[in-house]
Design an enzyme around this catalytic site. Structure first.
Site, PDB file in Angstrom:
ATOM      1  N   ASP A  63       0.827  -1.202   0.000  1.00 34.43           N
ATOM      2  CA  ASP A  63       0.000   0.000   0.000  1.00 34.43           C
ATOM      3  C   ASP A  63       0.862   1.255   0.000  1.00 34.43           C
ATOM      4  O   ASP A  63       0.341   2.372  -0.073  1.00 34.43           O
ATOM      5  CB  ASP A  63      -1.007   0.002   1.148  1.00 34.43           C
ATOM      6  CG  ASP A  63      -0.370  -0.127   2.527  1.00 34.43           C
ATOM      7  OD1 ASP A  63       0.873  -0.166   2.622  1.00 34.43           O
ATOM      8  OD2 ASP A  63      -1.124  -0.192   3.521  1.00 34.43           O
ATOM      9  N   SER A  64       2.180   1.058   0.027  1.00 38.85           N
ATOM     10  CA  SER A  64       3.115   2.167  -0.195  1.00 38.85           C
ATOM     11  C   SER A  64       2.885   2.829  -1.543  1.00 38.85           C
ATOM     12  O   SER A  64       3.372   3.939  -1.787  1.00 38.85           O
ATOM     13  CB  SER A  64       4.564   1.664  -0.102  1.00 38.85           C
ATOM     14  OG  SER A  64       4.740   0.498  -0.902  1.00 38.85           O
ATOM     15  N   ASP A  88      -0.760  -6.282   0.173  1.00 44.26           N
ATOM     16  CA  ASP A  88      -1.227  -5.637   1.402  1.00 44.26           C
ATOM     17  C   ASP A  88      -2.746  -5.529   1.433  1.00 44.26           C
ATOM     18  O   ASP A  88      -3.375  -5.136   0.438  1.00 44.26           O
ATOM     19  CB  ASP A  88      -0.666  -4.215   1.507  1.00 44.26           C
ATOM     20  CG  ASP A  88       0.697  -4.159   2.152  1.00 44.26           C
ATOM     21  OD1 ASP A  88       1.078  -5.110   2.853  1.00 44.26           O
ATOM     22  OD2 ASP A  88       1.392  -3.135   1.958  1.00 44.26           O
ATOM     23  N   LYS A 124      -0.837  -9.563   3.414  1.00 45.86           N
ATOM     24  CA  LYS A 124      -0.142  -8.971   4.562  1.00 45.86           C
ATOM     25  C   LYS A 124      -1.089  -8.052   5.327  1.00 45.86           C
ATOM     26  O   LYS A 124      -1.825  -7.261   4.725  1.00 45.86           O
ATOM     27  CB  LYS A 124       1.105  -8.198   4.129  1.00 45.86           C
ATOM     28  CG  LYS A 124       1.898  -7.624   5.316  1.00 45.86           C
ATOM     29  CD  LYS A 124       3.289  -7.182   4.904  1.00 45.86           C
ATOM     30  CE  LYS A 124       3.308  -5.903   4.109  1.00 45.86           C
ATOM     31  NZ  LYS A 124       2.868  -4.718   4.905  1.00 45.86           N
ATOM     32  N   GLU A 128      -1.294  -5.519   9.024  1.00 44.85           N
ATOM     33  CA  GLU A 128      -0.526  -4.813  10.045  1.00 44.85           C
ATOM     34  C   GLU A 128      -1.210  -4.926  11.398  1.00 44.85           C
ATOM     35  O   GLU A 128      -2.421  -4.686  11.507  1.00 44.85           O
ATOM     36  CB  GLU A 128      -0.391  -3.322   9.683  1.00 44.85           C
ATOM     37  CG  GLU A 128       0.384  -3.066   8.408  1.00 44.85           C
ATOM     38  CD  GLU A 128       0.549  -1.585   8.110  1.00 44.85           C
ATOM     39  OE1 GLU A 128       1.036  -1.265   7.025  1.00 44.85           O
ATOM     40  OE2 GLU A 128       0.184  -0.743   8.966  1.00 44.85           O
ATOM     41  N   GLU A 150       9.314  -3.841  10.923  1.00 41.48           N
ATOM     42  CA  GLU A 150       9.752  -2.548  10.376  1.00 41.48           C
ATOM     43  C   GLU A 150      10.194  -1.622  11.496  1.00 41.48           C
ATOM     44  O   GLU A 150       9.480  -1.418  12.481  1.00 41.48           O
ATOM     45  CB  GLU A 150       8.630  -1.885   9.581  1.00 41.48           C
ATOM     46  CG  GLU A 150       9.047  -0.538   8.993  1.00 41.48           C
ATOM     47  CD  GLU A 150       8.052   0.051   8.019  1.00 41.48           C
ATOM     48  OE1 GLU A 150       8.300   1.173   7.534  1.00 41.48           O
ATOM     49  OE2 GLU A 150       7.035  -0.615   7.730  1.00 41.48           O
TER      50      GLU A 150
END
Length: 264
Positions: free
Chosen positions: A45-46, A84, A112, A114, A181
């Site tokens: 999602d970057s 993501d 993925k 978070e 991270e």
């Protein structure tokens, strides 16, 4: 490169061999990244920041993630594709199942998420339904407003202990990979040793099982000051493909990251 699977990555960890992870968002770069020998392509999602010009990942939608995952899948030449789940797309187990299915149907091999141990129920439900997961711990960009900015996580004893406990709990719940991270290198090493599943690092020192960078960062294309954990591989390369190969080689040989790219 032979098709990369979870078995491939687990075998790397057992053998003490590093593997490389890199973001890509379209078919052209997915082809180049996989041809360079990068084992895992992350459709991150970057893309909200590096492609859309957003100031965070929060505006990225499920539709956009599914679109870019499909693009990457079409260009991929054997790497594992990890996608993501974007902000607030996995707030409930039901929502998580539906949105993870979209990414898998778009071509992802693993999704993925978070967060910490609170994800255990969703991770188990996904695993039981054939959807592998990677859980992102430490600095979680989707929680940037709660964290008060992009700051190193796990520097105090309590938060470090919690991160190790979360990692173990998530492995028990069925997570296939972890991503750390911006955590101190010694803590990242402890987490990596505490679990049997592969651990990917970014700004987490050299002792994790793999490394990931954002494509635009490692090509020196990101405007402004680069994060501490980034190395510009284009600086000594004559082509993009050469830079991609140099990155993959450096990760596997253990020459990247160095202490200068890590946090104590």
């Amino acid at each position: 490169m032979n098709k990369v699977t979870l078995h491939t990555l687990s075998a790397c960890k057992k053998a003490g061999e590093k593997f490389a992870v890199l973001t890509a968002y379209d078919a052209c770069f997915a082809h180049a990244v996989s041809e360079a020998g990068v084992e895992v392509i992350l459709v991150g999602d970057s893309l909200g920041m590096v492609l859309q010009g957003q100031d965070s990942t929060l505006p990225v939608t499920m539709e956009e993630m599914a679109y870019h995952t499909a693009c990457v899948t079409r260009g991929n030449q054997g790497s594992m594709v990890m996608a993501d789940l974007p902000f607030m797309s996995y707030a409930t187990p039901e929502q998580t199942m539906e949105n993870a299915a979209q990414l898998m149907q778009a071509g992802a091999h693993i999704v993925k998420l978070e967060g910490g141990a609170w994800l255990a129920e969703s991770v188990t439900l996904l695993s039981e339904r054939g959807v592998p997961t990677c859980v992102h711990l430490g600095l979680t960009p989707q929680a940037v407003n709660k964290l008060g900015g992009y700051k190193v996580q796990g520097r105090d004893r309590d938060s470090a202990k919690q991160m190790i406990e979360d990692a173990v709990r998530l492995e028990q719940a069925g997570a296939s990979l972890l991503l750390l991270e911006c955590v101190p290198s010694l803590l990242a090493e402890e987490v990596t040793q505490a679990v049997d599943i592969p651990v990917i690092g970014i700004g987490a020192g050299a002792q994790t099982d793999a490394q990931v960078l954002v494509l635009h960062d490692m090509l020196g294309l990101t405007p402004g000051r680069s994060p501490k954990f980034v190395k510009n591989f284009m600086a000594d390369a004559s082509s993009v493909q050469e830079a991609l190969v140099a990155y993959a080689t450096a990760v596997k040989e253990g020459s990247f990251p160095q202490a200068e790219h890590s946090f104590e």
